[in-house]
Design a protein around this motif. Structure first.
Motif, mmCIF file in Angstrom:
data_model
loop_
_atom_site.group_PDB
_atom_site.id
_atom_site.type_symbol
_atom_site.label_atom_id
_atom_site.label_comp_id
_atom_site.label_asym_id
_atom_site.label_seq_id
_atom_site.Cartn_x
_atom_site.Cartn_y
_atom_site.Cartn_z
ATOM 1 N N SER A 124 -30.542 -16.687 -25.639
ATOM 2 C CA SER A 124 -31.825 -17.294 -25.276
ATOM 3 C C SER A 124 -32.702 -17.466 -26.506
ATOM 4 O O SER A 124 -33.338 -18.510 -26.690
ATOM 5 N N GLU A 125 -32.733 -16.458 -27.371
ATOM 6 C CA GLU A 125 -33.524 -16.556 -28.602
ATOM 7 C C GLU A 125 -32.973 -17.645 -29.515
ATOM 8 O O GLU A 125 -33.732 -18.401 -30.137
ATOM 9 N N GLN A 126 -31.645 -17.736 -29.594
ATOM 10 C CA GLN A 126 -31.040 -18.746 -30.460
ATOM 11 C C GLN A 126 -31.273 -20.161 -29.935
ATOM 12 O O GLN A 126 -31.358 -21.114 -30.717
ATOM 13 N N SER A 127 -31.411 -20.313 -28.624
ATOM 14 C CA SER A 127 -31.626 -21.649 -28.053
ATOM 15 C C SER A 127 -32.971 -22.239 -28.470
ATOM 16 O O SER A 127 -33.169 -23.455 -28.395
ATOM 17 N N LYS A 128 -33.891 -21.392 -28.911
ATOM 18 C CA LYS A 128 -35.211 -21.851 -29.333
ATOM 19 C C LYS A 128 -35.323 -21.913 -30.853
ATOM 20 O O LYS A 128 -36.416 -22.081 -31.384
ATOM 21 N N CYS A 129 -34.196 -21.787 -31.520
ATOM 22 C CA CYS A 129 -34.177 -21.762 -32.979
ATOM 23 C C CYS A 129 -34.438 -23.163 -33.533
ATOM 24 O O CYS A 129 -33.855 -24.156 -33.069
ATOM 25 N N VAL A 130 -35.310 -23.284 -34.537
ATOM 26 C CA VAL A 130 -35.665 -24.566 -35.151
ATOM 27 C C VAL A 130 -34.794 -24.798 -36.380
ATOM 28 O O VAL A 130 -34.779 -23.974 -37.304
#
Length: 762
Positions: A172-178
């Motif tokens: 989930s954290e990686q899915s919001k990675c820029v």
């Protein structure tokens, strides 16, 4: 019975307590191998592992796995499979891809994959053989890898060496990675940047990497007993593990081109074959991730003792009794100082690409063998028979050394070379030097944490006036950046060269003859290098530096080279002088020239004037005596060097710890620098002392602990405590002092059928 044999016997005995015979279950779709310690399911249609489980634990390790080449452009494609061996001690399954499915693709190579399970090993052995026949068209292979995509919600602890480890961000954290630049890097919402190349490893001494599970206390590791098959040789670097959303990617690059190692180009008519591996896919459990890692490393040391394996029956594999060895004594002579003292040398054997083609630093599609930490005598064991060239280098000594004649290794024979003599490059006395010749930029600013995205972007802020290094005043650990890079502000959005890096030095008198600026390059990317003296007579540019991608892929060494720039000493003057290093981008990973630059290994100014006093270096003369004549002296005086007034360590060899004061080498007095029980050796390296005595890692400096998420030095007084290093790894202290095994952590014993750490009091 010696310790090694005792360890092997006890290790096998302990494992056998919980192991069982190997069983093979076969159905229409799969082969299932199990031995009571681990169970692996392999698909018949693909040859890929589809399931991995440990003992009777129901936890599935895998999402999926695959075997591919050239960055996923070519996948292993099964044309046949068969059971090669089946008994209670060992089962081996062979999968073949005979090139028929790749005709016309430029990948004219046969593949053979073998999975081997033994009764007493908690895992499965994997090997991959590639072959090219004389009637095959030309083939090119740049990458070759085994990829296991583990379940990231379970296997969330990544570790590739003792220092490089972390809890992974969730899917989930990686899915919001820029996404950043390069595109493999991205910024999490927390502000942290993750970059897959921060988890790369060097081949030289690498033996294990993989993932652990914090919640399940399970581990999955690649255990690598030998990297003789790795292209690029002993110091090549490659990707190992990284994040991938719901996947934890555990990767083994048998062949890679990420850090300058080149492609294997197989010409039509060429007959070639190489087995990569076997390696062990090792599954384990432990009290925590530190215990998992420690156990995987002990298994790796055990596997190294068994190499070359006796169970491999492939025609492409050379067994131990068919291999040879090469021995000799490395001798490096300095024209000014005589035979040099060797503190940490590496000797390699590398096969030429063909009978009329010399070894290129990028492209080795044959075998290489090496041994490191040599102080003179060496022996390289288990060498595949053939014709080799010998290469050597040594920490603290400038240069890379090559034999002019090839070396023939014969099956079952030891090739004794006697003294292998080389001459170190030098035209005369040293005026100054910057850095330590070790083929890396590790001693400079950021060099101790180089595998961190974006350090190159900090240069302009950290060095607004570029590098201005003053001999005798500046400290290369803080005042010399780990890489010389371009900075923003160029025309049309391009990056521009920063002001040349300058090295200032004072001369009491001007030498006669010529001067030579000797520059050892640790890594480079799309950059031309030139040198000037006091702002005059800028040299022609050196434009043949190889792009090894170390800057953009967060490495610390790539394709090493040494460049010489000669000038008339008339350009110098009495008093202050300076040498300028000019770096100019001549290409780039991106069109606006970013990530170009140079990592310097070492810079030395020499003069041809043999009468010039110069500066001596500790590696050049002396014996190994560390005796002290009186309380006001230290060991270095017996070698012709003064004692240091301070305790700052700049260099370590087998004699002791060296400092650098007033431009001269001096010896560190350990009695003085360690006299305070509240202080310790690590303070001179910029790390505080530990409050506890729990050892997490040991290197040439001493024993290290971890407190408040940072490294600290173990005090000498800990040696008197009735504790042991293994407590920090989840293992108890031994009640006795009987040693069964020794590794980099310390001495291990066996009590109650489990490992324990030998106490410091022993």
């Amino acid at each position: 019975m010696n310790i090694l044999n005792y360890f092997v016997l006890i290790g096998i005995t302990l494992i056998s307590i919980v192991s069982a015979s190997v069983t093979l279950t076969e159905n229409n779709t799969s082969y299932i191998l199990s031995n009571g310690l681990a169970t692996f399911t392999i698909a018949k249609s693909s040859g890929f592992i589809t399931s991995m489980k440990y003992k009777n634990n129901s936890q599935e390790f895998l999402n999926r796995s695959y075997i591919d080449a050239n960055g996923g452009k070519v996948y292993f494609s099964v044309t046949s499979s068969y059971v090669a061996t089946k008994n209670s001690d060992l089962v081996e399954i062979v999968f073949v891809d005979d090139y028929s499915k790749h005709v016309g693709t430029g990948f004219a190579i046969d593949w053979e994959v073998r999975y081997t399970m033994k009764s007493n090993v908690s895992g499965i052995y994997f090997s991959l053989t590639q072959s090219h026949k004389s009637n095959y068209e030309e083939a090119q292979c740049s990458e070759l890898r085994l990829v296991m995509r583990l379940k990231s919600d379970v296997f969330n602890w990544l570790q590739v060496d003792d220092f490089n480890k972390r809890v992974m961000p969730t899917a989930s954290e990686q899915s919001k990675c820029v996404t950043l630049s390069p595109s493999e890097a991205c910024r999490l919402e927390s502000g942290e940047v993750i970059h897959k190349y921060d988890w790369s490893v060097d081949a030289l001494e690498h033996k294990v990497h993989g993932f652990g599970s914090i919640s399940k206390n399970l581990g999955s590791w690649y255990v690598i007993p030998s990297m003789e098959w790795k292209n690029g040789g002993a110091v090549n670097r490659d990707l190992a593990c990284h994040q991938g959303g719901s996947d934890s990617l555990q990767i083994l690059y048998f062949r890679g081109s990420h850090y300058g190692a080149g492609d294997a180009v197989l010409k039509k008519g060429e007959v070639w074959s190489k087995m990569h591996g076997p390696i062990l896919i090792y599954l384990n459990e432990g009290s925590d991730v530190n215990a998992l890692w420690a156990d995987a490393n002990r298994q790796a040391d055990y596997e190294k003792q068994l190499w070359p394996y006796d169970f491999v029956k492939s025609d492409s594999y050379v067994p131990k009794n068919k291999r040879g060895s090469v021995s000799g004594k490395l001798v490096i002579n300095d024209p000014l100082y005589g035979n040099l003292k060797l503190s940490d040398a590496t000797v390699t054997l590398v096969q030429p690409e063909s009978s009329n083609e010399p070894i290129h630093p990028q492209q080795w599609h044959k075998m290489s063998h090496w041994v490191t930490h040599i102080t003179g005598d060496f022996k390289i064991e288990n060498v595949v028979p053939g014709t080799y060239e010998l290469r050597a280098w040594c920490k603290g000594i400038v240069g890379e050394f090559y034999t002019t004649n090839t070396i023939t290794v014969t099956s079952g024979q030891e090739t004794r070379l006697g003294d292998v003599k080389f001459t170190a490059p030098r035209i005369g006395p040293t005026v100054f030097e910057v850095g330590i010749p070790d083929r890396t930029a590790e001693e400079y600013l950021h060099g101790d944490h180089f595998n961190q995205w974006g350090l190159y972007n900090q240069f302009q802020d950290e060095f607004p006036n570029s590098v201005n290094f003053r001999i005798g005043e500046s400290d290369w650990q803080f005042d010399w950046n780990y890489c010389q890079v371009s900075i923003p502000g160029g025309a049309d959005g391009k990056y521009k060269a920063a002001e040349p890096w300058k090295i200032y030095f004072n001369l009491d008198k001007v030498p006669s003859g010529n001067i030579l600026v000797r520059v050892s390059v640790a890594a480079s990317s799309s950059t031309a290098l030139s040198v000037s003296v006091n702002g005059k007579n800028q040299s022609a540019e050196v434009k043949d530096l190889v792009d090894d991608a170390c800057i953009r892929r967060d490495g610390i060494r790539g394709i090493w080279s040494m460049k010489e720039f000669t000038f008339s000493s008339s350009l110098l003057k009495q008093g202050e002088n300076y040498i300028s290093l000019h770096a100019r981008a001549i290409g780039g990973y991106l069109t606006y020239y970013r990530f170009d630059g140079i990592m310097y290994d070492h810079v030395r100014l020499e003069v041809s004037d043999q009468s010039y006093p110069g500066v001596a270096i500790p590696a050049t003369i002396g014996s190994s005596s560390n005796s002290q004549s009186n309380s006001n002296s230290c060991w270095s005086q017996g070698l012709g060097f003064q004692c240091c007034s301070g305790c700052n360590v700049e260099y370590v060899d087998s004699d002791g710890e060296w400092g650098l004061e007033n431009g001269e080498w001096c010896g560190i007095d350990k009695n003085k620098c360690s006299s305070n029980s509240n202080s310790c050796w690590s303070e001179s390296l910029g790390y505080r002392c530990c409050n506890s005595c729990n050892v997490a890692y040991t290197d040439e400096y001493g024993s290290w602990g971890i407190e408040n998420n940072d490294w600290c030095g173990i005090k000498n007084t800990c040696n008197n405590n009735d504790t042991c290093f293994s407590l920090s790894q989840g293992y108890p202290c031994c009640n006795s002092c009987s040693v069964a095994y020794v590794d980099e952590y310390g001495s291990w014993g066996i009590e109650n059928n489990d490992w324990c750490g030998i106490k410091y009091s022993c």
